[in-house]
Design an enzyme around this catalytic site. Structure first.
Site, PDB file in Angstrom:
ATOM      1  N   GLY A 137       0.827  -1.217   0.000  1.00 16.88           N
ATOM      2  CA  GLY A 137       0.000   0.000   0.000  1.00 16.88           C
ATOM      3  C   GLY A 137       0.850   1.252   0.000  1.00 16.88           C
ATOM      4  O   GLY A 137       1.048   1.877   1.032  1.00 16.88           O
ATOM      5  N   TYR A 138       1.373   1.604  -1.157  1.00 15.86           N
ATOM      6  CA  TYR A 138       2.255   2.764  -1.274  1.00 15.86           C
ATOM      7  C   TYR A 138       1.586   3.912  -2.030  1.00 15.86           C
ATOM      8  O   TYR A 138       1.211   4.920  -1.467  1.00 15.86           O
ATOM      9  CB  TYR A 138       3.567   2.365  -1.982  1.00 15.86           C
ATOM     10  CG  TYR A 138       4.693   1.915  -1.067  1.00 15.86           C
ATOM     11  CD1 TYR A 138       4.441   1.096   0.033  1.00 15.86           C
ATOM     12  CD2 TYR A 138       6.013   2.277  -1.308  1.00 15.86           C
ATOM     13  CE1 TYR A 138       5.475   0.668   0.866  1.00 15.86           C
ATOM     14  CE2 TYR A 138       7.049   1.867  -0.488  1.00 15.86           C
ATOM     15  CZ  TYR A 138       6.783   1.063   0.600  1.00 15.86           C
ATOM     16  OH  TYR A 138       7.802   0.648   1.401  1.00 15.86           O
ATOM     17  N   GLU A 253      12.683  -3.757  -3.705  1.00 14.44           N
ATOM     18  CA  GLU A 253      11.752  -3.897  -4.827  1.00 14.44           C
ATOM     19  C   GLU A 253      12.469  -3.746  -6.169  1.00 14.44           C
ATOM     20  O   GLU A 253      12.250  -4.525  -7.091  1.00 14.44           O
ATOM     21  CB  GLU A 253      10.623  -2.870  -4.718  1.00 14.44           C
ATOM     22  CG  GLU A 253       9.627  -3.004  -5.873  1.00 14.44           C
ATOM     23  CD  GLU A 253       8.415  -2.101  -5.721  1.00 14.44           C
ATOM     24  OE1 GLU A 253       8.409  -1.261  -4.818  1.00 14.44           O
ATOM     25  OE2 GLU A 253       7.492  -2.250  -6.528  1.00 14.44           O
TER      26      GLU A 253
END
Lengths: 405, 378
Positions: A137-138, A253
């Site tokens: 949830g960015y 990431e």
């Protein structure tokens, strides 16, 4: 340099590689052999079927889904070189790691560095055992490249936080059990008002709405939080200190992007082989279109440079250091070159590269898949920090160029 | 495995220290302005030889250290960073490789120790026209008795004015363009019938055109197999080409570093120009391109040391990558320096000039991309 130790090390690791490969070959169910792509297409949901379950169970018992994590958290407890060998062995044996996902590649390494003992014990163990899928949830509608501008707020209500707001581009959130989320806990300051919160997706007030993309697929969704109650123990690190954790996770990431296989969907053959099939050859056996041939040569050479650069970075981080700002360089290079490959493939296919819908008499599966990948991989230069954001990072953090004073 | 060994790291550090103390860019500028006919400073070269860098690819039995190609690459990079002028690539890499790989015992004994100690300079004579085209060698070597008579010309011979001896690629049979019929010869610069004429190039180094008018040599002048020297020639050229690529990466690294430094000091509109995002992104793209180019050069040199089958394709990959990057880096260097980069007083011009010469030497990017394509069968 101690040559003897090196030789001994190499022998020991080679023996371990043989052992790992033997185990994978003996335990990977035959029926899953060609399911790799399907598996990646389904990410991050665990696919169904008894063989999937069996493979997961076997890897779980060995701790090899997260081979480098401590045994106390369900990992394999292996030193870094051995852990790397296990992960490589999955690929080399045409198998795959059934636990892989945002839990293993993003949240896990971050929690190992920033989580408290209870969080590590609970969440890492579930990830290692393949019991929980995570989503990230960015991004928010108003906070893309300017991620620190995020507005989803978490208010302190004494014994819990109350979360309200909206996330977007949340990959895999339709199938996720939990979400690691950046929330605003202080509206007065920007970076220093962000906290890192773990949210159970089954909590009342969490709603997921899929987004249809240009490729026709819906790999990500919008996630709405309306008066979502989150226990205090789900805060990772200190209150308002989430930005540092968020950035660290982004390095993991980019690193995962650099090694991901998902982008190799569609026709995976070398471009010159595909070009000779679709375009034909001249009297000397070369690709018949000389202009396209030149561009293919250039691209293939650059692709090889990319592989060498990635190998170099792997060698440099072999000492066990985590990813660094170099991941920004690798991410930009990889994304651009991958997109060029798909642009070339679609051009090589001609109008066969423009099909939409299901494969059949008119369009082959590889053609349809390539076209889809051509669209979905346009995201490569946008997700986990756009090319432009990476260039800012390279300029400022690596080259030491300053902001306006 | 592409990282440097401990030995190579030490070599790099000592080269870096030596260049700083003995051959900064200002030394090159002085040499250029002195109109030195050899186009390199003899004292500087003597010091280079004393450091042992003239013997890095030469076996110990002939006075070298045999550290290998990756190691000479490390040295050439450091020299390249400061545009040091020295007859290393043609002599200590190119010609030395020809002798090490194909020379007779007598040839090796006669020349390798002298090349290693810097008392003799050897040069590779390959090109015959404006372009690098080793497949089209035409210089004729006709059989005469037990020996040969050479007639024809060579152009753009690197370090050709200073050379004591030449490794000459000639044609003993067949037509230009055919593989069979290539022979390598070892010919002293003072051979009767051989004359040379200097050529001034933009990088102020020493180049020569050679004319062979009935130059007679014995059978003992042949390096390797007569009439079947193509394979040896390719190996020699791959080694020289990889060495050039190493110098290019050093040159490029410094062009980049100098440019970034300038961006951190030059003020316009009341701001350091390096704080403008438009320029920051140009720097970031440049840096990324450099990270893509560098490993190709290291890998090619490493592959030569390991005598891998993929040497030819890796060398072509490396030269094309180094060519493209140095071209890009020097264009950006001039542009980002603005007017000051256009002046002779600034060093930027030296980098641009040396870059363009090295891009043409031993093959342009177009040449090497085509060669790469042929090797992999496309």
């Amino acid at each position: 340099m101690n040559v003897m130790v090196d030789v001994e090390d190499t022998r020991r690791l080679e023996a371990f590689r043989a052992e790992a490969e033997a185990w994978i070959k003996a335990n990977f169910p035959e029926s899953l052999k060609s399911k790799l792509e399907e598996y990646y297409q389904n990410m991050p949901r665990y696919p169904d079927g008894p063989d999937w379950a069996l493979w997961k169970e076997r890897v779980r018992d060995k701790g090899w889904g997260t081979p480098g994590w401590p045994r106390d958290y369900g990992g394999g407890g292996l030193p870094t070189p051995e852990a790397r060998i296990v992960l490589q062995a999955f690929t080399d044996c045409s198998a795959f790691n059934p636990m892989i996902g945002m839990g293993t590649s993003l949240l896990g390494p971050t929690l190992l560095e920033y989580g408290n003992e209870e969080q590590k014990k609970l969440h890492l163990t579930r990830v290692s055992r393949g019991e929980v899928r995570w989503c990230q949830g960015y991004s928010e509608p108003g906070a893309g490249s300017d991620l620190a501008g995020l507005q989803t707020k978490a208010e302190d209500k004494g014994d819990h936080y109350l979360v309200n707001g909206q996330k977007i581009w949340t990959s895999g959130s339709r199938f996720a059990d939990w979400c690691f989320c950046l929330v605003r806990t202080d509206p007065k300051v920007k970076q220093d008002g962000i906290s890192f919160l773990l949210i159970d997706m089954k909590t009342p007030g969490v709603e997921v709405r899929p987004i249809r993309t240009i490729s026709g697929e819906s790999p990500f969704s919008e996630v709405f939080f309306t008066d979502v109650v989150v226990p205090k123990e789900n805060l990772v690190g200190k209150l308002n200190k989430g930005w540092t954790i968020a950035k660290r996770l982004l390095q993991f990431e980019r690193n995962a992007t650099n090694t991901a296989r998902r982008q190799l969907a569609g026709d995976t053959r070398p471009l010159d082989v595909v070009a000779k099939e679709y375009i034909g050859t001249d009297e000397k056996g070369r690709i018949a279109d000389p202009d396209l041939r030149q561009r293919i040569i250039k691209h293939m050479m650059e692709f090889r440079s990319l592989k060498l650069m990635q190998q170099r970075m792997l060698d440099e981080t072999k000492a066990g250091q985590g990813p660094s700002e170099f991941t920004s360089v690798a991410k930009n290079a990889r994304a651009r070159i991958q997109q060029e490959r798909e642009e070339l493939l679609v051009e090589i296919f001609g109008q066969q590269g423009l099909g939409w819908g299901a494969a059949g008499d008119q369009f082959k599966q590889e053609e349809i898949d390539t076209t889809r990948a051509f669209f979905s991989n346009k995201a490569m230069t946008i997700f986990s920090g756009t090319t432009e954001v990476q260039n800012n990072i390279i300029a400022k953090r690596m080259l030491g160029l300053l902001d306006h004073q | 495995m592409s990282l440097l060994t401990e030995e190579q790291v030490m070599l790099r550090d000592s080269a870096r220290g030596w260049v700083k103390a003995n051959a900064p860019v200002s030394a090159f500028r002085r040499m250029r302005d002195s109109e030195n006919p050899k186009s390199f400073d003899e004292a500087t070269f003597k010091s280079i030889a004393e450091m042992g860098w003239t013997g890095v690819v030469i076996p110990e039995a002939y006075g070298g250290s045999e550290f290998g190609y990756r190691s000479i690459g490390v040295v050439l990079e450091e020299l390249g960073r400061n545009v040091v002028a020295a007859p290393l690539i043609g002599s200590a890499v190119g010609a030395a490789s020809a002798l090490v790989l194909g020379g007779t015992e007598a040839q090796k004994k006669a020349w390798l120790p002298k090349i290693a100690e810097g008392t003799a300079i050897a040069a590779l004579a390959i090109d015959e026209g404006p372009r690098y085209a080793p497949d089209k060698i035409a210089l004729a070597a006709k059989k005469k008795g037990k020996g040969y008579t050479l007639s024809g010309s060579k152009t753009f011979v690197m370090e050709g004015m200073a050379a004591d001896v030449f490794v000459v690629a000639a044609r003993t049979s067949g037509k230009p363009g055919t593989e069979k019929g290539i022979t390598l010869f070892l010919i002293p610069a003072d051979a009767t019938g051989l004359s040379r004429k200097g050529r001034s190039l933009i990088d102020s180094r020493g180049y020569a055109d050679l004319t062979f008018e009935g130059v007679e040599v014995g059978a003992d002048a042949v390096i390797g197999q007569a009439d079947a020297g193509k394979a040896l020639l390719d190996k020699v050229l791959d080694r020289a080409t990889a060495a050039v690529a190493a110098e290019q990466m050093g040159l490029a690294q410094q062009a980049f570093d100098t440019t970034i430094e300038y961006m951190k000091t030059r003020v316009q509109f009341g701001q350091l120009i390096g704080s403008f995002q438009a320029l920051q992104h140009r720097a970031a793209y440049l840096f990324t391109a450099m990270q893509l180019a560098r490993p190709t050069v290291d890998e090619a040199l490493q592959a030569i040391d390991e005598d891998r089958d993929e040497v030819p394709e890796l060398v072509s990959l490396a030269k094309a990558a180094a060519n493209d990057f140095i071209n890009y880096a020097t264009r950006e260097m001039i542009q980002l320096h603005g007017g000051i980069g256009m002046t002779d007083a600034h060093d930027a011009g030296f980098y641009l000039k040396r870059a363009r010469v090295l891009e043409a030497a031993f093959g342009s990017s177009a040449y090497h991309r085509e060669r790469y394509a042929k090797i992999i069968g496309m």
